[in-house]
Design a protein around this motif. Structure first.
Motif: not given
Length: 56
Positions: A1-14
């Motif tokens: 889960m953390t990997n997906f969360a960090y990916e979303r943050m890097q992509a500047v997604l909510a």
């Protein structure tokens, strides 16, 4: 889960925020900490953040 969360943050997604609970934490302690977080947090306070439990 953390990997997906960090990916979303890097992509500047909510990303509403993520609390990951260690497998070593008892269910009772995890519930207790989640309740404290819920009662003491402001709306939106955890958006875009990843935190690990236990907090102590």
């Amino acid at each position: 889960m953390t990997n997906f969360a960090y990916e979303r943050m890097q992509a500047v997604l909510a990303m509403p925020g993520l609390f990951e609970v260690s497998r070593r934490v008892s269910v009772g302690l995890a519930i207790e900490e989640i309740l404290v977080i819920a009662e003491c947090s402001r709306e939106g306070e955890w958006e875009g953040k990843v935190r690990f439990l236990p907090l102590r």
